[in-house]
Design a protein around this motif. Sequence first.
Motif, mmCIF file in Angstrom:
data_model
loop_
_atom_site.group_PDB
_atom_site.id
_atom_site.type_symbol
_atom_site.label_atom_id
_atom_site.label_comp_id
_atom_site.label_asym_id
_atom_site.label_seq_id
_atom_site.Cartn_x
_atom_site.Cartn_y
_atom_site.Cartn_z
ATOM 1 N N VAL A 215 -38.474 -25.396 2.953
ATOM 2 C CA VAL A 215 -39.480 -25.342 4.008
ATOM 3 C C VAL A 215 -40.470 -24.232 3.688
ATOM 4 O O VAL A 215 -40.084 -23.084 3.493
ATOM 5 N N TRP B 1 -40.146 -32.906 11.569
ATOM 6 C CA TRP B 1 -41.567 -32.586 11.579
ATOM 7 C C TRP B 1 -41.815 -31.417 10.635
ATOM 8 O O TRP B 1 -40.973 -30.543 10.468
ATOM 9 N N THR B 2 -42.992 -31.397 10.029
ATOM 10 C CA THR B 2 -43.382 -30.231 9.252
ATOM 11 C C THR B 2 -43.585 -29.062 10.217
ATOM 12 O O THR B 2 -43.837 -29.273 11.413
ATOM 13 N N ILE C 101 -41.237 -35.716 7.615
ATOM 14 C CA ILE C 101 -40.848 -35.694 6.208
ATOM 15 C C ILE C 101 -39.330 -35.790 6.105
ATOM 16 O O ILE C 101 -38.611 -35.495 7.068
ATOM 17 N N ASN D 107 -35.516 -34.874 5.535
ATOM 18 C CA ASN D 107 -34.804 -33.620 5.783
ATOM 19 C C ASN D 107 -33.366 -33.742 5.294
ATOM 20 O O ASN D 107 -33.056 -33.417 4.165
#
Length: 230
Positions: free
Chosen positions: A56, A94-95, A102, A104
């Motif tokens: 991340v 979610w980003t 995206i 995960n």
Amino acid sequence: MKQFKYILIAVMGTMLVNSPKLHAVEFGEAPVLAKEVAAGTLPPVKDRLPTTPMIVTPNDKIGVYGGTWKMAQRNQRDHALLIRNIGYEPLLRWTPQWTSTIPNVALSFQPSSDATEFFFRLRPGMRWSDGAPFSVDDIVFWYENILSNPAFADAVPEWLTAGGNAVQIDQVDATTVAFRFSTPYGLFPTALARPEGVEPVSYPAHFLKPLLPKFNPNADKEARDLGFAG
């Protein structure tokens, strides 16, 4: 029993660039866990992460361990607060910028052209918090024994239905699982990235099977011996 949640080990790693020449990528170790690693009671972080961990990119900078976080929580139906902040590990996320969803827990996913089928390939090497492997089998177990179990009256939530029919889930291969709907459901990836989306990856088969009569004929007696109604 449906309230029980095991923790799927977080797949997020931290990227530390220690040298402008080498641009080495290392993974941070929480200080409290570093003590266990030093004592030999826990493997190093590099041996606990999946083969392809989720990285991340922070909005500002990588944080530091420590401090006290104070927040309010209602006494009912506010579990989403905990999921969003400390247990947000759905198949898709979610980003940090909230611009898109995206992969995960999933390494990748592919929707069909008509948005009725969604295929998720899992990250290899993921584990539950007790060290047991996490796999497609756990998702299929949840689908067959929790979501589709008539003993749980509220087992199929609205976001897992389309055209009035519940999702169908099956294993494609050792690392791929398919979610199939009877009508197009283009918003499914968005729904899966909500706090509720952790549901498919929240039920460890190895721990829960002994609690279900389907797998353990003595499950009811054992529950009563522990003081439960059944």
